[in-house]
Design a protein around this motif. Sequence first.
Motif, PDB file in Angstrom:
ATOM      1  N   TYR A 182       3.946  12.885   1.191  1.00 35.30           N
ATOM      2  CA  TYR A 182       3.682  11.723   2.046  1.00 35.30           C
ATOM      3  C   TYR A 182       4.642  11.718   3.222  1.00 35.30           C
ATOM      4  O   TYR A 182       5.828  11.963   3.072  1.00 35.30           O
ATOM      5  N   ARG A 183       4.110  11.458   4.392  1.00 37.90           N
ATOM      6  CA  ARG A 183       4.930  11.293   5.600  1.00 37.90           C
ATOM      7  C   ARG A 183       4.730   9.871   6.104  1.00 37.90           C
ATOM      8  O   ARG A 183       3.629   9.508   6.496  1.00 37.90           O
ATOM      9  N   ALA A 184       5.796   9.117   6.080  1.00 32.77           N
ATOM     10  CA  ALA A 184       5.720   7.730   6.532  1.00 32.77           C
ATOM     11  C   ALA A 184       5.481   7.694   8.039  1.00 32.77           C
ATOM     12  O   ALA A 184       6.066   8.478   8.775  1.00 32.77           O
ATOM     13  N   PRO A 185       4.597   6.805   8.493  1.00 30.39           N
ATOM     14  CA  PRO A 185       4.369   6.689   9.931  1.00 30.39           C
ATOM     15  C   PRO A 185       5.599   6.100  10.617  1.00 30.39           C
ATOM     16  O   PRO A 185       6.295   5.268  10.050  1.00 30.39           O
ATOM     17  N   ALA A 220       0.826  -1.211   0.000  1.00 32.03           N
ATOM     18  CA  ALA A 220       0.000   0.000   0.000  1.00 32.03           C
ATOM     19  C   ALA A 220       0.858   1.257   0.000  1.00 32.03           C
ATOM     20  O   ALA A 220       0.480   2.282  -0.558  1.00 32.03           O
ATOM     21  N   ARG A 221       2.031   1.189   0.617  1.00 27.98           N
ATOM     22  CA  ARG A 221       2.915   2.354   0.704  1.00 27.98           C
ATOM     23  C   ARG A 221       3.250   2.911  -0.681  1.00 27.98           C
ATOM     24  O   ARG A 221       3.367   4.122  -0.846  1.00 27.98           O
ATOM     25  N   ILE A 222       3.381   2.056  -1.671  1.00 34.41           N
ATOM     26  CA  ILE A 222       3.707   2.507  -3.024  1.00 34.41           C
ATOM     27  C   ILE A 222       2.642   3.467  -3.531  1.00 34.41           C
ATOM     28  O   ILE A 222       2.945   4.466  -4.166  1.00 34.41           O
ATOM     29  N   ILE A 223       1.388   3.178  -3.230  1.00 37.47           N
ATOM     30  CA  ILE A 223       0.296   4.039  -3.664  1.00 37.47           C
ATOM     31  C   ILE A 223       0.194   5.255  -2.750  1.00 37.47           C
ATOM     32  O   ILE A 223       0.048   6.387  -3.220  1.00 37.47           O
ATOM     33  N   LEU A 224       0.288   5.036  -1.444  1.00 42.40           N
ATOM     34  CA  LEU A 224       0.113   6.114  -0.471  1.00 42.40           C
ATOM     35  C   LEU A 224       1.106   7.252  -0.661  1.00 42.40           C
ATOM     36  O   LEU A 224       0.798   8.402  -0.363  1.00 42.40           O
ATOM     37  N   GLN A 225       2.289   6.964  -1.141  1.00 40.52           N
ATOM     38  CA  GLN A 225       3.297   8.013  -1.273  1.00 40.52           C
ATOM     39  C   GLN A 225       3.243   8.745  -2.617  1.00 40.52           C
ATOM     40  O   GLN A 225       4.011   9.672  -2.843  1.00 40.52           O
ATOM     41  N   GLN A 226       2.314   8.364  -3.476  1.00 41.73           N
ATOM     42  CA  GLN A 226       2.219   9.004  -4.787  1.00 41.73           C
ATOM     43  C   GLN A 226       1.450  10.319  -4.721  1.00 41.73           C
ATOM     44  O   GLN A 226       0.543  10.487  -3.920  1.00 41.73           O
ATOM     45  N   SER A 227       1.802  11.220  -5.577  1.00 41.51           N
ATOM     46  CA  SER A 227       1.026  12.446  -5.802  1.00 41.51           C
ATOM     47  C   SER A 227       1.210  12.785  -7.283  1.00 41.51           C
ATOM     48  O   SER A 227       2.100  13.528  -7.659  1.00 41.51           O
ATOM     49  N   LEU A 228       0.339  12.183  -8.090  1.00 34.46           N
ATOM     50  CA  LEU A 228       0.445  12.303  -9.543  1.00 34.46           C
ATOM     51  C   LEU A 228      -0.777  13.010 -10.112  1.00 34.46           C
ATOM     52  O   LEU A 228      -1.879  12.918  -9.570  1.00 34.46           O
ATOM     53  N   SER A 229      -0.578  13.677 -11.215  1.00 35.87           N
ATOM     54  CA  SER A 229      -1.690  14.307 -11.926  1.00 35.87           C
ATOM     55  C   SER A 229      -2.548  13.215 -12.574  1.00 35.87           C
ATOM     56  O   SER A 229      -2.122  12.057 -12.692  1.00 35.87           O
TER      57      SER A 229
END
Length: 121
Positions: free
Chosen positions: A104-107, A54-63
Amino acid sequence: MRPRSALMLAALALAAGAALWGQSAGSPQNPPEDLPPGPLQSKAITACMECHDARIILQQSLSKPAWTREVDKMMKWGALVDPNDRDALIDYLSTNFGADRPPYRAPRLAAAKPQTRTVKK
């Protein structure tokens, strides 16, 4: 190398690969439930978590165009996306993980222990 040794080495490599594969998708550190709720959450889990944590998706910020390219690329590589769900999945991803979201800020998993250094004289 003797045939028996080669067979043991291959078996060990296969076991190690399986263990690593099992740790990646849906790991306890980033369970699939971390994805935002919505009608496409389960489809995103099916399409993405087959190979990714899930982290791969959670850290994305794409147009939206970038998500479109990403989803199309993953579909070509075998992601389980029904072509009828493609546009809705892209909307889900670009809405929840768009270019305008904060970084994204990792917990933190555990409190960091202060490190002590020994100085040699």
